[in-house]
Design a protein around this motif. Structure first.
Motif, PDB file in Angstrom:
ATOM      1  N   THR A  28     -40.953 -14.194  -2.627  1.00 59.19           N
ATOM      2  CA  THR A  28     -40.200 -15.124  -3.460  1.00 59.19           C
ATOM      3  C   THR A  28     -38.786 -15.289  -2.907  1.00 59.19           C
ATOM      4  O   THR A  28     -38.326 -14.512  -2.080  1.00 59.19           O
ATOM      5  N   LEU A  29     -38.105 -16.336  -3.379  1.00 59.13           N
ATOM      6  CA  LEU A  29     -36.782 -16.667  -2.853  1.00 59.13           C
ATOM      7  C   LEU A  29     -35.774 -15.573  -3.175  1.00 59.13           C
ATOM      8  O   LEU A  29     -35.720 -15.079  -4.293  1.00 59.13           O
ATOM      9  N   ASP A  30     -34.968 -15.224  -2.179  1.00 59.81           N
ATOM     10  CA  ASP A  30     -33.947 -14.201  -2.376  1.00 59.81           C
ATOM     11  C   ASP A  30     -32.633 -14.893  -2.761  1.00 59.81           C
ATOM     12  O   ASP A  30     -31.758 -15.097  -1.926  1.00 59.81           O
ATOM     13  N   GLU A  31     -32.527 -15.259  -4.046  1.00 62.06           N
ATOM     14  CA  GLU A  31     -31.391 -16.067  -4.499  1.00 62.06           C
ATOM     15  C   GLU A  31     -30.065 -15.331  -4.331  1.00 62.06           C
ATOM     16  O   GLU A  31     -29.050 -15.918  -3.965  1.00 62.06           O
ATOM     17  N   ALA A  32     -30.063 -14.018  -4.591  1.00 59.22           N
ATOM     18  CA  ALA A  32     -28.814 -13.268  -4.526  1.00 59.22           C
ATOM     19  C   ALA A  32     -28.252 -13.267  -3.109  1.00 59.22           C
ATOM     20  O   ALA A  32     -27.059 -13.530  -2.890  1.00 59.22           O
ATOM     21  N   ALA A  33     -29.131 -13.023  -2.121  1.00 61.98           N
ATOM     22  CA  ALA A  33     -28.681 -12.997  -0.729  1.00 61.98           C
ATOM     23  C   ALA A  33     -28.161 -14.363  -0.309  1.00 61.98           C
ATOM     24  O   ALA A  33     -27.147 -14.475   0.386  1.00 61.98           O
ATOM     25  N   MET A  34     -28.855 -15.428  -0.754  1.00 62.37           N
ATOM     26  CA  MET A  34     -28.452 -16.780  -0.354  1.00 62.37           C
ATOM     27  C   MET A  34     -27.113 -17.141  -0.999  1.00 62.37           C
ATOM     28  O   MET A  34     -26.250 -17.741  -0.363  1.00 62.37           O
TER      29      MET A  34
END
Lengths: 250, 343
Positions: free
Chosen positions: A112-118
């Motif tokens: 799943t998308l790594d929103e925090a890193a992005m």
């Protein structure tokens, strides 16, 4: 002067019987802003489309970072480190700033998308350009002003580790204050060591931000000048064709 | 912050409508708010909910899939025929394959052959419905496979199997849409296909996959309908695409593409089911039920198209209420008018 970041030698492009680029020589340096000016139909867009791989050149040599390259599609240009900020900005209004900056190369953790890193990386990229005009990186692009959108589009190129950023009329639709912000941003981009090519019809902007000015006239490169060695009237002369060819060899 | 609130409001609209309708039914009849009745609503909704879940992907990419009802029909029929000679798993695989293939064809028509999805899927609806009639010769096909019938008729933990299937689909495909790269590309493509292409997204692939998801979920809906009835009807699914599209729009997904969520669609489907159920409980003539549902759909589309109008009304109501001096009204930021004019 050290080796150019990008160097075009004898580049040609024609559409059917129409020769749009008739053997262009062009250079741009890392850490410098090179303005590309010329009247409508002079061949600016065609030159940019060749560099970005959208419409490859017919003939001529392209050297990037000292190596001969043959750019045939946008993906390849992007892999080399050439990024274009298009005039219509190519942003999705329904997505937020982070989502737009990472569009097409999202970071994924466990499927799943790594929103925090992005979000972290996007914030850092904007900070490296000293951007203070956006309140939150989670704002939707539909809520941003023209200058803020330009900021997001430029920030995206930083995130992609671009070596050469090509800006197509970045200030065309902006007001005075926003134009100032974007030009500062362009300057900082170059100060970070990135080569910048800026296309503009606005000579005031060009003289404010550019280190070099290259003038196209009817598909030929009529002048390549250091901004410090020239003046407004000369450049207008080259653009309109009333002056010709001196300095083009430099 | 502001934009997240608005987005939430958009998705919550279906929840509000559901709560209001449920409250009215709760007051009107004691039969509504009972466990068995609510499970009945979910069971009756399951087919529409699955069609609508697939439709959500297609509508968010900015297209429409009118063929879901016909895909349901042909998948049910092909599976029933296969099960007469083959074991369960092969029957299911063939049915899913038919759905995926139908979706693939729709996707290719819309992307590579550049047809508007409305017409392309209208055409494939006619083709598929005709094929279903041809292979069944217009007769219902009986299914005897116990395992297959369990898909529609078993009740693990006293909850009907179709309800479990719908819940699983909503969770799995909800995560796919909201938390994965593919899901992000679905939203990006629906808002600005050109920008997505320039960002390196293979737009045609995203669109084809969205149509294939719609086809696959339609064939699962076909399994449920066939298993519940014990027969595959030659005209099964006819007209169900409209209920599915209605559920998607009521659920807050924009017909213009780029905006929406699967959970909203699920609630929208339940809302339609609750209205059906309530009208039955209240002994409303079945001839009038379509009229009532039609008004609900029109109201949902009205809200979708006039959200700034509604927001204006809401603000007006707010200014009529006495204000507490301690909380001054937030000053309008310059972006607000721009934001309002975009919807």
């Amino acid at each position: 002067m050290d080796t150019p970041l990008i160097e075009l030698v004898g580049v040609k492009k024609s559409f059917g019987p129409v020769d749009v680029l008739k053997g262009i020589d062009f250079k741009a340096y890392a850490g410098k802003v090179t303005a590309l000016v010329g009247d409508n139909g002079a061949g600016k867009s065609t030159l940019i489309k060749g560099l970005s791989g959208v419409q490859p050149f017919d003939e001529g040599t392209v050297r990037f970072d000292g190596h001969d390259v043959h750019i045939v599609n946008p993906k390849q240009a992007s892999n080399l480190g050439i990024e274009v900020v298009y005039q219509d900005l190519a942003l999705c209004e329904n997505l937020d700033i982070v989502q737009n900056m990472f569009l097409g190369r999202e970071e994924v953790a466990m499927g799943t998308l790594d929103e925090a890193a992005m979000e972290f990386a996007a914030t850092k990229a904007l900070q490296s350009l000293s951007v203070r005009t956006v309140k939150s990186v989670r704002q939707k692009v539909s809520s941003l002003s023209g200058g803020q959108r330009q900021t997001v589009a430029i920030g995206r190129t930083v995130l992609r580790n671009a070596k050469l950023v090509i800006l197509d009329e970045p200030t065309a639709a902006l007001g005075v204050a926003q134009t100032e912000q974007v030009l500062n941003l362009v300057r900082r981009l170059a100060d970070n060591g990135i080569g910048v090519i800026i296309i503009s019809h606005n000579l005031a902007d060009v003289f404010q931000v550019a280190d070099f000015i290259s003038v196209l006239y009817l598909g030929g490169m009529v002048a390549s000048l250091a901004t410090a060695d020239t003046n407004y009237n000369d450049v207008v002369g080259y653009i309109t064709g009333t002056k010709s060819l001196e300095g083009a060899a430099s | 912050m502001k934009s997240t609130l608005l987005k939430t409001a958009r998705e919550l609209r279906a929840v509000w409508m559901l709560l209001i309708v449920s409250l009215i039914l709760f007051i009107a009849t004691p039969l509504f708010l009972t466990g068995p009745n609510l499970l009945n609503v979910l069971l009756a909704t399951s087919v529409t909910a699955l069609l609508a879940a697939g439709q959500t992907f297609v509508i968010i990419i900015g297209e429409i899939d009118l063929s879901v009802g016909a895909v349901l029909g042909i998948s049910g029929a092909v599976t029933a025929i296969t099960l007469q000679t083959q074991p369960l798993l092969i029957g299911l695989a063939v049915g899913l394959g038919v759905g995926a293939l139908a979706g693939l064809i729709n996707g290719v028509l819309v992307t590579f052959l550049r047809m508007p999805s409305f017409i392309a899927t209208l055409g494939s609806t006619s083709v598929l419905a005709g094929l279903t009639l041809f292979i069944t010769q217009g007769n219902p096909i009986r299914v005897a496979n116990e395992g297959f019938l369990a898909i529609g008729q078993s009740r693990p933990l006293d909850v009907p199997m179709p309800v479990w299937i719908v819940l699983a689909v909503v969770v799995i495909f909800g995560v796919l849409l909201a938390r994965t790269r593919f899901g992000r590309y679905v939203y990006a493509t629906g808002d600005n296909a050109e920008a997505s292409r320039l960002s390196g997204i293979k737009v045609y692939r995203v669109k084809i996959l969205a149509f294939m998801i719609s086809g696959i979920l339609a064939s699962i809906a076909g399994f449920i309908l066939t298993a519940r009835l014990g027969t595959a009807q030659p005209t099964a699914g006819t007209g169900l695409e409209l209920a599915a599209i209605a559920a998607v729009i009521i659920g807050g997904t924009s017909l213009a593409g780029g905006r929406g969520a699967l959970i909203g669609t699920f609630i929208g489907a339940i809302l339609l089911g609750v209205i059906d159920n309530g009208l039955n409980l209240l002994n409303v003539s079945p001839f009038l039920q379509g009229v009532v549902k039609g008004f609900v759909i029109l109201f949902a589309v009205f809200l979708d198209r006039n959200s700034d109008l509604m927001r204006g009304l809401w603000k007006m109501l707010g200014s009529l209420r006495p204000k507490r001096p301690a909380t001054p009204s937030t000053p309008a930021t310059p972006q607000e008018p721009e934001l309002a004019s975009r919807h």
